[in-house]
Design a protein around this motif. Structure first.
Motif, PDB file in Angstrom:
ATOM      1  N   ARG A  92      63.524 -15.388  32.829  1.00 36.38           N
ATOM      2  CA  ARG A  92      63.453 -15.838  33.962  1.00 36.38           C
ATOM      3  C   ARG A  92      63.276 -14.530  34.919  1.00 36.38           C
ATOM      4  O   ARG A  92      64.043 -13.721  34.861  1.00 36.38           O
ATOM      5  N   LEU A  93      61.988 -14.180  35.716  1.00 35.38           N
ATOM      6  CA  LEU A  93      61.997 -13.208  36.306  1.00 35.38           C
ATOM      7  C   LEU A  93      62.247 -13.102  37.915  1.00 35.38           C
ATOM      8  O   LEU A  93      62.503 -14.281  38.340  1.00 35.38           O
ATOM      9  N   ASP A  94      62.579 -12.007  38.535  1.00 33.13           N
ATOM     10  CA  ASP A  94      62.834 -12.027  39.927  1.00 33.13           C
ATOM     11  C   ASP A  94      61.872 -12.471  40.869  1.00 33.13           C
ATOM     12  O   ASP A  94      62.352 -12.909  41.991  1.00 33.13           O
ATOM     13  N   ASP A  95      60.652 -12.764  40.347  1.00 31.58           N
ATOM     14  CA  ASP A  95      59.717 -13.295  41.308  1.00 31.58           C
ATOM     15  C   ASP A  95      59.494 -15.052  41.183  1.00 31.58           C
ATOM     16  O   ASP A  95      58.387 -15.589  41.536  1.00 31.58           O
ATOM     17  N   GLY A  96      60.400 -15.553  40.296  1.00 28.01           N
ATOM     18  CA  GLY A  96      60.473 -16.940  40.200  1.00 28.01           C
ATOM     19  C   GLY A  96      59.574 -17.447  38.933  1.00 28.01           C
ATOM     20  O   GLY A  96      59.811 -18.518  38.572  1.00 28.01           O
ATOM     21  N   GLN A  97      58.883 -16.503  38.136  1.00 21.63           N
ATOM     22  CA  GLN A  97      58.159 -16.922  37.042  1.00 21.63           C
ATOM     23  C   GLN A  97      59.366 -17.268  35.835  1.00 21.63           C
ATOM     24  O   GLN A  97      60.286 -16.482  35.586  1.00 21.63           O
ATOM     25  N   GLN A  98      58.806 -18.141  35.045  1.00 21.09           N
ATOM     26  CA  GLN A  98      59.669 -18.253  33.599  1.00 21.09           C
ATOM     27  C   GLN A  98      58.688 -17.898  32.788  1.00 21.09           C
ATOM     28  O   GLN A  98      57.479 -18.451  32.401  1.00 21.09           O
ATOM     29  N   LEU A  99      58.711 -16.862  31.818  1.00 19.67           N
ATOM     30  CA  LEU A  99      57.905 -16.242  30.905  1.00 19.67           C
ATOM     31  C   LEU A  99      58.463 -16.573  29.436  1.00 19.67           C
ATOM     32  O   LEU A  99      59.625 -16.204  29.123  1.00 19.67           O
ATOM     33  N   THR A 100      57.885 -17.219  28.725  1.00 20.33           N
ATOM     34  CA  THR A 100      58.239 -17.558  27.057  1.00 20.33           C
ATOM     35  C   THR A 100      57.766 -16.187  26.541  1.00 20.33           C
ATOM     36  O   THR A 100      56.732 -15.681  26.422  1.00 20.33           O
ATOM     37  N   LEU A 101      58.872 -15.881  25.526  1.00 15.45           N
ATOM     38  CA  LEU A 101      58.767 -14.570  24.926  1.00 15.45           C
ATOM     39  C   LEU A 101      58.283 -14.898  23.276  1.00 15.45           C
ATOM     40  O   LEU A 101      58.845 -15.677  22.541  1.00 15.45           O
ATOM     41  N   PRO A 102      57.028 -14.635  23.123  1.00 13.08           N
ATOM     42  CA  PRO A 102      56.522 -14.847  21.899  1.00 13.08           C
ATOM     43  C   PRO A 102      57.111 -14.476  20.475  1.00 13.08           C
ATOM     44  O   PRO A 102      57.746 -13.248  20.734  1.00 13.08           O
ATOM     45  N   ALA A 103      57.304 -15.341  19.489  1.00 12.79           N
ATOM     46  CA  ALA A 103      57.903 -15.065  18.437  1.00 12.79           C
ATOM     47  C   ALA A 103      59.589 -14.767  18.537  1.00 12.79           C
ATOM     48  O   ALA A 103      60.214 -14.335  17.617  1.00 12.79           O
ATOM     49  N   VAL A 104      60.137 -14.862  19.699  1.00  8.25           N
ATOM     50  CA  VAL A 104      61.664 -14.641  19.929  1.00  8.25           C
ATOM     51  C   VAL A 104      62.108 -16.215  19.953  1.00  8.25           C
ATOM     52  O   VAL A 104      61.742 -17.026  20.896  1.00  8.25           O
ATOM     53  N   ARG A 105      63.242 -16.407  19.086  1.00  6.88           N
ATOM     54  CA  ARG A 105      64.024 -17.569  18.950  1.00  6.88           C
ATOM     55  C   ARG A 105      64.978 -17.525  19.904  1.00  6.88           C
ATOM     56  O   ARG A 105      65.574 -16.419  20.204  1.00  6.88           O
ATOM     57  N   GLY A 106      65.934 -18.781  19.908  1.00  6.16           N
ATOM     58  CA  GLY A 106      67.163 -18.300  20.758  1.00  6.16           C
ATOM     59  C   GLY A 106      68.115 -17.658  19.919  1.00  6.16           C
ATOM     60  O   GLY A 106      68.919 -16.959  20.401  1.00  6.16           O
ATOM     61  N   GLU A 107      68.325 -17.936  18.593  1.00  2.48           N
ATOM     62  CA  GLU A 107      69.232 -17.029  18.134  1.00  2.48           C
ATOM     63  C   GLU A 107      68.943 -15.431  17.949  1.00  2.48           C
ATOM     64  O   GLU A 107      70.024 -14.892  17.483  1.00  2.48           O
ATOM     65  N   ASP A 108      67.739 -15.089  18.290  1.00  2.00           N
ATOM     66  CA  ASP A 108      67.243 -13.499  18.298  1.00  2.00           C
ATOM     67  C   ASP A 108      67.864 -12.921  19.570  1.00  2.00           C
ATOM     68  O   ASP A 108      67.655 -11.855  19.622  1.00  2.00           O
ATOM     69  N   LEU A 109      68.401 -13.990  20.578  1.00  2.00           N
ATOM     70  CA  LEU A 109      68.643 -13.308  21.944  1.00  2.00           C
ATOM     71  C   LEU A 109      69.806 -12.048  22.012  1.00  2.00           C
ATOM     72  O   LEU A 109      69.803 -11.112  22.496  1.00  2.00           O
ATOM     73  N   PRO A 110      70.887 -12.297  21.009  1.00  6.71           N
ATOM     74  CA  PRO A 110      71.924 -11.199  21.023  1.00  6.71           C
ATOM     75  C   PRO A 110      71.155  -9.847  20.489  1.00  6.71           C
ATOM     76  O   PRO A 110      71.483  -8.790  20.963  1.00  6.71           O
ATOM     77  N   ARG A 111      70.267 -10.071  19.391  1.00 10.49           N
ATOM     78  CA  ARG A 111      69.546  -8.775  19.107  1.00 10.49           C
ATOM     79  C   ARG A 111      68.706  -8.235  20.112  1.00 10.49           C
ATOM     80  O   ARG A 111      68.764  -6.901  20.269  1.00 10.49           O
ATOM     81  N   LEU A 112      68.109  -8.885  20.763  1.00  8.35           N
ATOM     82  CA  LEU A 112      67.228  -8.460  22.186  1.00  8.35           C
ATOM     83  C   LEU A 112      67.948  -7.741  23.201  1.00  8.35           C
ATOM     84  O   LEU A 112      67.730  -6.886  23.568  1.00  8.35           O
TER      85      LEU A 112
END
Length: 130
Positions: A92-112
């Protein structure tokens, strides 16, 4: 080549193999009539997308790559990293957009998040089922 401090997320390379097989499978069809030659463009586009699309992250920025372009986003623009109802990671960006991150799953968030130099609290790193 990526730097050691860059984390790369890509789709499964089986998609690329399937696109190559589809390309060779479409060759007899494309050779039957010349107006069917554009049929070869579909597996070719899928192969390029599978090879190229994904998300790269380092301490400075987030880079979202697609079939024909890329978008660089400074971490200062990212308000929140979360998951959607399908388990995909979104920014979620500061301009209000929500950007889906290609190839990133929820369980990858700690590594990101770890590539930014920040750490997660211990209770956030555990999965809800534990």
């Amino acid at each position: 080549m990526s730097k050691p401090d860059t984390v790369r997320f890509r789709f499964n390379q089986a998609i690329l193999v399937a696109a190559v097989i589809a390309f060779f499978g479409a060759l007899p069809l494309a050779n039957a009539r010349t107006y069917l030659l554009p049929v070869l463009l579909v597996p070719l586009a899928v192969a390029v997308w599978a090879w190229r699309a994904g998300t790269d992250a380092d301490a400075r920025e987030l880079r979202v790559r697609a079939l024909a372009g890329q978008r660089r986003i400074d971490w200062d623009q990212v308000l929140e990293l979360a998951t959607d109802e399908r388990g995909r990671a979104v920014a979620r960006l500061d301009d209000g957009q929500q950007l889906t991150l290609p190839a990133v799953r929820g369980e990858d968030l700690p590594r990101l998040i770890s590539v930014t130099g920040q750490t997660l609290p211990d209770d956030a790193a555990e999965s809800p089922g534990q």
